[in-house]
Structure formats: C-alpha cells, structure tokens
Design a protein around this motif. Structure first.
Motif, mmCIF file in Angstrom:
data_model
loop_
_atom_site.group_PDB
_atom_site.id
_atom_site.type_symbol
_atom_site.label_atom_id
_atom_site.label_comp_id
_atom_site.label_asym_id
_atom_site.label_seq_id
_atom_site.Cartn_x
_atom_site.Cartn_y
_atom_site.Cartn_z
ATOM 1 N N LYS A 251 33.830 -24.443 73.571
ATOM 2 C CA LYS A 251 35.215 -24.843 73.794
ATOM 3 C C LYS A 251 35.765 -24.634 72.822
ATOM 4 O O LYS A 251 36.735 -23.384 72.885
ATOM 5 N N THR A 252 36.155 -25.067 71.852
ATOM 6 C CA THR A 252 36.944 -24.063 70.545
ATOM 7 C C THR A 252 36.625 -23.110 70.239
ATOM 8 O O THR A 252 37.078 -22.158 69.705
ATOM 9 N N MET A 253 35.295 -22.474 69.964
ATOM 10 C CA MET A 253 34.729 -21.710 69.598
ATOM 11 C C MET A 253 35.391 -20.896 70.460
ATOM 12 O O MET A 253 36.244 -19.609 69.859
ATOM 13 N N ARG A 254 35.852 -20.340 71.734
ATOM 14 C CA ARG A 254 35.889 -19.544 72.610
ATOM 15 C C ARG A 254 37.371 -19.051 72.576
ATOM 16 O O ARG A 254 38.214 -18.430 72.597
ATOM 17 N N PHE A 255 38.357 -20.536 72.411
ATOM 18 C CA PHE A 255 39.438 -20.742 71.914
ATOM 19 C C PHE A 255 39.933 -19.835 70.772
ATOM 20 O O PHE A 255 40.903 -19.090 70.494
ATOM 21 N N ILE A 256 39.683 -20.056 69.436
ATOM 22 C CA ILE A 256 38.901 -19.527 68.518
ATOM 23 C C ILE A 256 39.089 -18.019 68.383
ATOM 24 O O ILE A 256 39.723 -17.427 67.826
ATOM 25 N N GLN A 257 38.154 -17.420 69.321
ATOM 26 C CA GLN A 257 38.116 -16.173 69.030
ATOM 27 C C GLN A 257 39.393 -15.718 70.163
ATOM 28 O O GLN A 257 39.698 -14.424 69.504
ATOM 29 N N TYR A 258 39.426 -16.184 70.618
ATOM 30 C CA TYR A 258 40.937 -15.809 71.978
ATOM 31 C C TYR A 258 41.922 -15.502 70.674
ATOM 32 O O TYR A 258 43.283 -15.159 71.165
ATOM 33 N N ALA A 259 42.114 -16.866 69.994
ATOM 34 C CA ALA A 259 43.382 -16.730 69.044
ATOM 35 C C ALA A 259 43.469 -15.993 67.812
ATOM 36 O O ALA A 259 44.130 -16.267 67.102
ATOM 37 N N ASN A 260 42.179 -15.693 68.097
ATOM 38 C CA ASN A 260 42.086 -14.462 66.567
ATOM 39 C C ASN A 260 42.389 -15.253 65.431
ATOM 40 O O ASN A 260 42.878 -14.280 64.026
ATOM 41 N N LEU A 292 49.832 -21.142 70.894
ATOM 42 C CA LEU A 292 48.461 -22.669 71.510
ATOM 43 C C LEU A 292 48.360 -22.686 73.347
ATOM 44 O O LEU A 292 47.503 -22.670 73.502
ATOM 45 N N LEU A 293 49.367 -23.678 73.514
ATOM 46 C CA LEU A 293 49.368 -23.902 75.169
ATOM 47 C C LEU A 293 49.788 -22.776 76.062
ATOM 48 O O LEU A 293 48.739 -21.935 76.821
ATOM 49 N N ARG A 294 50.008 -21.390 75.504
ATOM 50 C CA ARG A 294 49.846 -19.738 76.065
ATOM 51 C C ARG A 294 48.528 -19.786 76.375
ATOM 52 O O ARG A 294 47.986 -19.376 77.570
ATOM 53 N N ILE A 295 47.087 -20.031 75.313
ATOM 54 C CA ILE A 295 46.515 -19.166 75.458
ATOM 55 C C ILE A 295 45.709 -20.766 76.035
ATOM 56 O O ILE A 295 44.887 -20.180 76.704
ATOM 57 N N GLN A 296 45.644 -21.742 75.499
ATOM 58 C CA GLN A 296 44.695 -22.414 76.453
ATOM 59 C C GLN A 296 45.296 -22.140 78.303
ATOM 60 O O GLN A 296 43.758 -22.390 78.739
ATOM 61 N N ARG A 297 46.117 -22.297 78.624
ATOM 62 C CA ARG A 297 46.102 -22.039 80.413
ATOM 63 C C ARG A 297 45.655 -20.654 80.856
ATOM 64 O O ARG A 297 45.556 -20.745 81.677
ATOM 65 N N SER A 298 46.431 -19.842 79.796
ATOM 66 C CA SER A 298 45.030 -18.725 80.027
ATOM 67 C C SER A 298 44.065 -19.017 80.425
ATOM 68 O O SER A 298 42.577 -17.938 81.048
ATOM 69 N N LEU A 299 43.023 -19.137 79.216
ATOM 70 C CA LEU A 299 41.529 -19.346 79.542
ATOM 71 C C LEU A 299 41.593 -20.292 80.788
ATOM 72 O O LEU A 299 40.248 -19.646 81.409
ATOM 73 N N GLU A 300 41.900 -21.263 81.279
ATOM 74 C CA GLU A 300 42.079 -22.329 82.639
ATOM 75 C C GLU A 300 42.583 -21.041 83.547
ATOM 76 O O GLU A 300 41.517 -21.399 84.081
ATOM 77 N N GLY A 303 39.412 -19.151 84.664
ATOM 78 C CA GLY A 303 37.664 -19.649 85.509
ATOM 79 C C GLY A 303 37.312 -20.406 83.877
ATOM 80 O O GLY A 303 36.088 -21.257 84.538
ATOM 81 N N HIS A 304 37.832 -21.120 82.210
ATOM 82 C CA HIS A 304 36.731 -21.586 81.467
ATOM 83 C C HIS A 304 37.171 -23.126 81.726
ATOM 84 O O HIS A 304 38.097 -23.250 82.102
ATOM 85 N N PRO A 305 36.374 -23.831 81.310
ATOM 86 C CA PRO A 305 36.560 -25.283 81.464
ATOM 87 C C PRO A 305 37.856 -25.723 80.467
ATOM 88 O O PRO A 305 37.689 -25.224 79.471
ATOM 89 N N ILE A 306 38.524 -26.323 81.460
ATOM 90 C CA ILE A 306 39.102 -27.513 80.681
ATOM 91 C C ILE A 306 39.126 -28.297 79.112
ATOM 92 O O ILE A 306 38.083 -28.600 79.056
ATOM 93 N N TYR A 307 40.261 -28.496 78.420
ATOM 94 C CA TYR A 307 40.030 -28.844 76.705
ATOM 95 C C TYR A 307 40.421 -30.400 77.154
ATOM 96 O O TYR A 307 41.194 -31.138 77.877
ATOM 97 N N SER A 308 39.461 -30.656 77.328
ATOM 98 C CA SER A 308 39.499 -32.982 78.033
ATOM 99 C C SER A 308 38.339 -33.841 77.935
ATOM 100 O O SER A 308 37.264 -32.391 78.212
ATOM 101 N N GLY A 309 38.271 -34.840 77.652
ATOM 102 C CA GLY A 309 37.031 -35.605 78.031
ATOM 103 C C GLY A 309 36.950 -35.969 76.843
ATOM 104 O O GLY A 309 37.460 -35.409 75.404
ATOM 105 N N LEU A 310 36.194 -37.147 76.629
ATOM 106 C CA LEU A 310 35.617 -37.938 74.910
ATOM 107 C C LEU A 310 34.198 -37.322 74.800
ATOM 108 O O LEU A 310 33.536 -37.059 75.743
ATOM 109 N N VAL A 311 33.289 -37.111 74.159
ATOM 110 C CA VAL A 311 32.481 -37.106 73.395
ATOM 111 C C VAL A 311 31.846 -38.288 72.442
ATOM 112 O O VAL A 311 31.568 -39.683 71.846
ATOM 113 N N LEU A 312 30.294 -38.557 73.513
ATOM 114 C CA LEU A 312 29.684 -39.668 72.921
ATOM 115 C C LEU A 312 29.211 -40.046 71.395
ATOM 116 O O LEU A 312 28.138 -39.756 70.820
#
Length: 583
Positions: A251-260, A292-300, A303-312
């Motif tokens: 998800k992080t890499m996808r955001f980075i790509q969209y943010a150039n 950044l918030l605009r890009i996040q909403r655009s990805l959502e 249909g891309h996964p939202i930026y949520s949750g915890l990592v074990l």
C-alpha cells in the motif's frame, strides 16, 4: 431601582455567568492550563501531549510536547487528525496535521480528592477515520462526570499519516498510531493527578477498532508490562484484525507511485534499501498534508485498500503467529462483550478465518464458504464480521479465564437497536437514536455497570464474573411489558462457538496432522530408499502381496465348512455353530 443600579445588577449577573464558565487554572509540568467550568464539572481540551508531527516529524515517533509560557487556553476542542474516508458516517469538520492533543473531563470533587478513577478512551474507526473531538460534552458529563470519573480522550494519527510502512523501522516505525497512544498514556501517568485522578486507577476503554487497540495493549508482552499505564480494560464490540507487513508495504509503494515519489531508476542501482526508503519518505514529507489526503481519498475511491490497521510486529507487539498472540494475557481485570447482531446489516466479506488464527487458512476458509453455501450449518443468519466479533471475543475471554483473570462478559440482545454502535451511544453519546422505555432502562444499566467496574472492579447489579465451565455471560435485555430484565445466562451463542472454536479448530488440527504425516512419510522414503533401490522395493512389495493372496486362496480351498458358519460361545465353554443354537 435607578438606571445605574440596574446596570450594576446586570453587569454582576453577566460577570457571574462568565466566571461560572471559567475553570480554575491547573498547573502541570508543562505549564499552566485554563479550561471551562460547567457547574461542578470542568473540561480541559486541546492539551498538547506531543510536538506537532509535521515536517521532518511526519511519519516518525511522536516526541513529548515542550513546555509553554503563560496560561494555555484549553476551553475549546482542537482539530481532528487528518481523515476524509468515504467509509465514515461521521466526517470531521476541522482537520489538521497538528492534532496530537488530549481532552480531559474532570470534576470539582476529583480536583479536591486527587484520587478519582480515570477512563482512557480510544476511539474507533480502523485508524483511518473518527476522532477525539467528535463527542458532545453533555453525554460525557452524564456518563462520567456525574459519577466523578475522569475521562481522557487522546488523538492519534490516522490513514497514511500513521501508515507509511517500510521494512526498515529505522526509517519509519510501524504501528505509528500505537506510539501516539502510548505517549498519551505516558502523559496521563505523569500528569493526571493535577486533574484529580489517580494513575493507579486507570481503565483503558475502546469500542470497535479502539477496542482492538486496547485488546492489543492488554495481550502484548511488550506494552504496559508493569501495569503502570492502566490496570483495567473495557472492550466493546471489537475484533483483532491484522495486516501483513507485505500488504502494508504494498500500500505504501502504491501511494508513493501516485505521489510521484518513486526513486528514479538511475539512482536506485546506486542506493541501499535504507537510502531508497528514506528518499521516498522525505519526498512525501515535502508534500502538503491536504494533497496527501487528496491522494489517499483518490486511491480509496478507485477501490484500493484503505490505509488502516496494525501489523503484528515488534517492538510493540510480539512477533508471533496470530493463534499464539492470545496465549499470554496480562493479569488485568476485563469487561468485554458485544451486541448479538453487530455488523449483520452490512453482510460484507470479512476474512474471519485469518482473524481467528487457524493454521491452515485456505482449507478452513474453503470449509466455511462451502458450509455456508450448502447450508450445512446455519451460517447465513450472521455476517462474516459478526461471526468474527462473537467468536474472537469468546476466544479472548476463555484465554483470560484460563489464566484466572477476572473477566466480565456480556451480550446485548435487545432487538430494536442491536447493531455495532447502538449500545455505544449509551456511554459516549455518538450514533444516538430516540430510545424507547426499555432502552432508557438499558442505557442507565450500561452507565451504572460500566462505571462501577471502572471505580470498583466489578459491575454489580447481578453482573457476575464469567466462568469457563458453563460459558456464562450477562445478557443486557429489558422488557417492561413481560417483566424480563438483564440477567446472567449460560452457553453464550452455543452453536456458533461450537462451530468456530471447537469443530473448526479440530478440523484445522486434523489438516495439520495430515500434512505432517505426509511430510514424515516423504522424508522417510527419501532417507531409506535411493533411486537405485526402488526396483528392489517394488519387487519386495509384489512378493508380500503374492504371499498374502496365496494365504487367502489356501484358506478358501482348505476350509470345507459352510461359508456362513458362525461360532457361538455357550456358558459351558463349548462351541456351537449357528445351526445348533436353540432359539
């Protein structure tokens, strides 16, 4: 009364009203604070517990707030943390990246005694929406302040702002929102006595994903190990859901790509992975937060996964398998439960098998989907997420009871408003609805029992500790017409719990055993028989088979007795066949 006297009288009234809304000044180690006085209640809002997480502090661990000069104005809520998710039904009116504030509700009595119980409330929203400033004072006064319980509501970063996830945590730590929450707990530990509370009487309280966060802190072997942050726990309608590190990095890499902000190819070959991650992070740190918030909403919206949750993942969460996470709960008295319908009205797909931590995910998921499809078990009356909440809540209760931890377990079963957030309205006032006469009684019961647990460690009113043997729980229900009231019951959701925590676990264990046997046979064959020896192995097996068949043929030829001869044993020990036994 003359005009002048009348003017003086009016001014005195105005001044008195003004003073009644002005709380006394409280001194903390960071500086002095002035809040609001409403009768005998006092509120202190927008207290910074961390430096603004902006610029080079974006995506980094929170740093403790610096001292301020003069008296801090804490009379109004500050902004909510950055969010604009379409999945939220409660969008925030004012958002800002500088949002790491804490809000405290106390009373004159507490400020005098300096020993009141404290509730530390973690809001829900999957770490992507909702906020610490979405609550109306009047509801909080009614639940907490009227019973001299201090309420603390901290903010924490959401969405991408807490989910820049890379492999190397020296670049940016994983589970950033959890670091924010822990720093807020550190503030409570060191400062709550200034607001009339005791740091030895703190209850961590969360609903939905907030309950997930609280549960993680209760079961983590790395957090609150000395119980100095909180000593009791309340979890409402929560289910622990984990994202894999690989999924979060994707998800992080996808955001980075969209943010150039991707690393140019001509530089990538000359950079280490640490340098590449740092390059991408610094690029995002230079972009305006609203962009950044605009890009996040655009990805959502795409249909891309939202930026949520915890990592074990360590260091805050022990690096174990999901099924092993619940094996070492800390000795923290807990009040936990759920509604009986939870998220049924959505009936969305949910990865319940992974949530419950079965080892053989695919096989167990296939079984569940087939059982549901072909009606082998009444699985269609609940949504996946409802099953997840019901089953995992019971699983955690059982793990705590097994360790002798006092656990109070409930289910809300009044049918008019039985969904996920309905009973939360009784405590926090959000998602409120017009109550009927039964729900008025239920709201009062919730407030009394929850606050009794906070103050005294037990809810009272007939709400007893759960027992493992009969799966007991407290059923919140009220019917003025029939006279039925809330009471203890046994066999919590018996068929559902049997399916998920007994039958499916046994199925999972059998699959594991079969796989282990297959591996053992394969290894044994590889170890004992070389490729040159295989022909001899086949010949030996053929000889054994021929000997077996020969024995069978000899037996057939040599045995001349009737084919249906049966032996019976008489009491005198003599054998008789079926033709000589008398009826």
């Amino acid at each position: 009364m003359g005009n002048f006297d009348m003017l003086i009288f009016v001014l005195l009234i105005v001044y008195s009203a003004y003073k009644s809304c002005e709380a006394g000044v409280i001194t903390t180690s960071l500086g002095s604070i002035n809040g609001n006085q409403i009768g005998s209640y006092q509120t202190f809002k927008k207290i910074p517990f961390a430096k603004p997480p902006i610029g080079k502090l974006r995506f980094q661990k929170p740093m403790a707030a610096e001292k301020w000069e003069g008296i801090l104005n804490a009379t109004e809520y500050g902004p909510a943390c950055m969010s604009n998710s379409s999945t939220s039904k409660s969008p925030q009116k004012w958002i800002d990246e500088d949002c790491l504030h804490i809000n405290i509700f106390t009373t004159d009595t507490c400020l005098s005694s300096k020993n009141c119980s404290v509730v530390f409330y973690v809001h829900g929203g999957e770490l992507v929406y909702d906020s610490a400033v979405m609550f109306e004072d009047k509801y909080l006064f009614d639940t907490f302040s009227s019973r001299d319980v201090i309420l603390v509501i901290p903010a924490f970063r959401l969405g991408l702002f807490s989910h820049f996830v890379v492999e190397d945590q020296n670049v940016a730590p994983n589970n950033l929102a959890l670091y924010d929450i822990l720093l807020a707990l550190e503030f409570v530990k060191s400062e709550i006595h200034n607001f009339g509370g005791s740091s030895d009487r703190v209850t961590a309280f969360g609903h939905s994903y907030g309950g997930h966060v609280v549960s993680v802190m209760a079961f983590s072997t790395e957090i609150n190990t000395d119980l100095s942050y909180f000593q009791r726990v309340i979890c409402m309608s929560s289910v622990n859901v984990w994202d894999s590190l690989e999924f979060e990095i994707e998800k992080t890499m996808r955001f980075i790509q969209y943010a150039n902000c991707s690393v140019p190819q001509d530089l990538k070959s000359r950079m280490t992975s640490f340098e590449q991650d740092s390059y991408m992070m610094e690029c995002l740190q230079d972009i305006d937060s609203m962009e950044l918030l605009r890009i996040q909403r655009s990805l959502e919206d795409e249909g891309h996964p939202i930026y949520s949750g915890l990592v074990l993942r360590e260091p805050l969460i022990q690096n174990v398998l999901v099924q092993d996470f619940y094996e070492k709960p800390k000795n923290i008295p807990t009040l936990t439960g759920c509604t009986y319908k939870e998220l049924d009205k959505f009936h969305a797909y949910h990865n319940i098998v992974e949530t419950l931590g079965y080892e053989n995910y695919k096989e167990c998921d296939d079984k569940y989907r087939d059982d549901r499809k072909y009606g082998r078990f009444d699985l269609n009356k609940h949504a996946d997420e409802t099953f997840g909440i019901l089953a995992q809540t019971k699983l955690k209760v059982d793990k705590q009871l097994d360790k002798g931890i006092p656990t109070y377990f409930y289910e809300y079963s009044y049918p008019k408003h039985p969904s996920h957030t309905d009973d939360l309205s009784y405590i926090m006032g959000v998602h409120a609805f017009e109550k009927d006469e039964n729900e008025i009684h239920l709201a009062k019961s919730y407030q009394e029992m929850f606050m009794n647990f906070v103050k005294f460690g037990e809810p009272g009113g007939g709400f007893e500790m759960s027992t493992f043997e009969n799966s007991s729980y407290f059923n919140f229900y009220w019917n003025e017409t029939t006279g039925e009231k809330s009471s203890m019951k046994t066999n919590f959701e018996k068929e559902i719990i049997k399916y998920w925590l007994k039958d499916m676990f046994e199925y999972d264990q059998n699959i594991t055993a079969a796989k282990q046997l297959k591996v053992a046979i394969t290894r044994s064959a590889k170890f004992n028989v070389s490729e040159d020896q295989l022909p001899y192995l086949y010949i030996s097996m053929l000889i054994i088979a021929l000997i077996f068949l020969t024995g069978c043929l000899v037996g057939k030829i040599c045995c001349v007795q009737p084919r249906d001869r049966h032996l019976y044993i008489q009491l005198d020990g003599l054998d008789h066949d079926c033709y000589t036994v008398k009826n």
